[in-house]
Design an enzyme around this catalytic site. Structure first.
Site, PDB file in Angstrom:
ATOM      1  N   THR A  78       0.839  -1.189   0.000  1.00  0.00           N
ATOM      2  CA  THR A  78       0.000   0.000   0.000  1.00  0.00           C
ATOM      3  C   THR A  78       0.877   1.242   0.000  1.00  0.00           C
ATOM      4  OG1 THR A  78      -1.824  -1.058   1.149  1.00  0.00           O
ATOM      5  CG2 THR A  78      -1.717   1.296   1.354  1.00  0.00           C
ATOM      6  N   GLY A 120     -10.199  -4.063   1.445  1.00  0.00           N
ATOM      7  CA  GLY A 120      -9.554  -3.833   2.741  1.00  0.00           C
ATOM      8  C   GLY A 120      -9.863  -2.452   3.287  1.00  0.00           C
ATOM      9  N   GLY A 167      -1.131  -1.887   6.294  1.00  0.00           N
ATOM     10  CA  GLY A 167      -1.055  -3.044   7.175  1.00  0.00           C
ATOM     11  C   GLY A 167      -2.173  -4.020   6.900  1.00  0.00           C
ATOM     12  N   ALA A 168      -2.422  -4.867   7.868  1.00  0.00           N
ATOM     13  CA  ALA A 168      -3.455  -5.898   7.741  1.00  0.00           C
ATOM     14  C   ALA A 168      -4.821  -5.235   7.712  1.00  0.00           C
ATOM     15  CB  ALA A 168      -3.338  -6.868   8.905  1.00  0.00           C
ATOM     16  N   GLY A 169      -5.363  -5.059   6.510  1.00  0.00           N
ATOM     17  CA  GLY A 169      -6.539  -4.231   6.313  1.00  0.00           C
ATOM     18  C   GLY A 169      -7.731  -4.580   7.188  1.00  0.00           C
TER      19      GLY A 169
HETATM   20  N1  ASP Z   1      -4.052  -2.356   3.976  1.00  0.00           N
HETATM   21  C1  ASP Z   1      -4.007  -2.985   2.689  1.00  0.00           C
HETATM   22  C2  ASP Z   1      -5.181  -3.891   2.499  1.00  0.00           C
HETATM   23  O1  ASP Z   1      -5.534  -4.580   3.429  1.00  0.00           O
HETATM   24  C3  ASP Z   1      -2.802  -3.789   2.456  1.00  0.00           C
HETATM   25  C4  ASP Z   1      -1.517  -3.181   2.788  1.00  0.00           C
HETATM   26  O2  ASP Z   1      -1.429  -2.148   3.462  1.00  0.00           O
HETATM   27  O3  ASP Z   1      -0.536  -3.760   2.350  1.00  0.00           O
HETATM   28  O4  ASP Z   1      -5.708  -3.974   1.409  1.00  0.00           O
END
Ligand code: ASP
Length: 329
Positions: A196, A226, A248-250
């Site tokens: 991202t 996400g 991060g972990a969306g």
């Molecule tokens: N936050 C993004 C998503 O979950 C992924 C990322 O930040 O790498 O789509």
């Protein structure tokens, strides 16, 4: 005129290991971050709006194959790319977002048009593309977003039958020397990688803006969305408090309404930007295994770039000063 104008960006967070980063790869990331910051800085120096600065920064990050947004985006389980983006103007609280688009070259430009030229905030899939087409935005084949490195990463994720969060050190390394893919060996642990891109800015007129764009997570189910395009989760801006862009972990950032929580803590608890952002990233997100980070700026020009992973591609630039970029903790 506000003399504290500043722009901050990120290009993803994860287990970024100095030991697996070649000197040339490291130089490449710093150069890319520097170029984007310099472009954003120029917009602000010319008296441009924070909205213009974050749009331009994210557009450039989308065009750079090093990052998981636009060209270089990860693959879905169907071997395609589905892109999400959002932008918010802290001056008016206007916002625009699109998700699951497959053919819009720069999703952030589509999000910006939603903000400026529609009565709605979020468009999805075909409707988003129809809107973007009506706005005259540039379209590309889905294959434009392909990179060899992300393809190999997707193959590995399929073998392991799981979604992967952005970068994978092993697969990206193994493809680094092949064909014309400019993606170098990327030192992010296979199980702990987030991509991202995003930008936040304070302009010379004292206004804030935030923008975020992503390809999501590798091997994600078609239609998965996400935090990135959700106002308040992956992107938020309010002149009264701050501008925030996350990575991060969306799913965890959605559940924590992470970006808005930073602003809300400042408003309701009357804590500083740094304290609010630190609480969200270091205390609240980890409670649900929410790995990642964010970049944020407040109306006084304070900047914070916290992350709870080993590293985050990041940087900021103040007017008249050289950009500062960093990767590791
Ligand atoms: N936050 C993004 C998503 O979950 C992924 C990322 O930040 O790498 O789509």
């Amino acid at each position: 005129m506000n003399s504290n104008a500043v722009i901050a960006i990120h290009g993803g967070a994860g287990t970024i290991l100095r030991t697996s980063m070649s000197a040339s790869a490291e130089t490449g990331y710093h150069a890319a971050l520097n170029a984007v910051l310099s472009a954003g800085q120029r917009v602000l120096a010319d008296g441009g709006s924070a909205l213009d600065a974050v749009s331009e920064a994210v557009r450039l990050l989308e065009d750079c194959a090093l990052f998981n947004a636009g060209h270089g985006a990860v693959y879905t389980a169907a071997g395609t790319h589905e892109l999400d983006a959002a932008i918010m103007d802290g001056r008016t609280l206007d916002a625009g977002a699109i998700c699951c688009v497959k053919r819009v070259r720069n999703p952030i430009l589509a999000a910006r048009r939603v903000l400026e030229r529609s009565d709605h905030v979020l468009f999805t899939g075909d409707g988003a593309e129809a809107f973007a087409a009506a706005q005259g935005l540039e379209f590309v084949d889905n294959g434009y977003f392909d990179t060899d490195a992300r393809y190999r990463q997707w193959q590995l994720a399929r073998e392991q039958q799981r979604p992967m969060l952005d970068h994978d050190a092993a697969t990206l390394a193994s493809t680094a020397s092949s064909n014309d893919d400019p993606t170098p060996h990327e030192p992010i642990d296979p199980n702990r990688k987030f991509g991202t891109v995003g930008a936040v800015a304070l302009d010379r007129h004292g206004h804030l803006a935030a923008a975020t764009s992503t390809g999501g997570v590798t091997n994600k189910q078609v239609g998965r969305v996400g935090d990135t395009p959700l106002i308040g989760a992956g992107c938020y801006a309010d002149d009264a408090t701050c501008a925030v862009s996350t990575t991060g972990a969306g799913e965890m950032f959605m559940r924590m309404v992470a970006a808005y929580d930073v602003a809300a803590q400042m408003a309701y608890r009357q804590v500083s930007l740094e304290e609010a952002a630190h609480d969200v990233v270091m205390n609240r997100l980890p409670k649900i295994d929410g790995r990642g980070g964010l970049v944020a700026v407040d109306a006084r020009g304070n900047v914070t770039l916290p992350f709870n992973t080993e590293g985050m591609y990041r940087g900021f630039a103040r007017l008249g000063e050289a950009p500062v970029t960093a990767i590791y903790r």
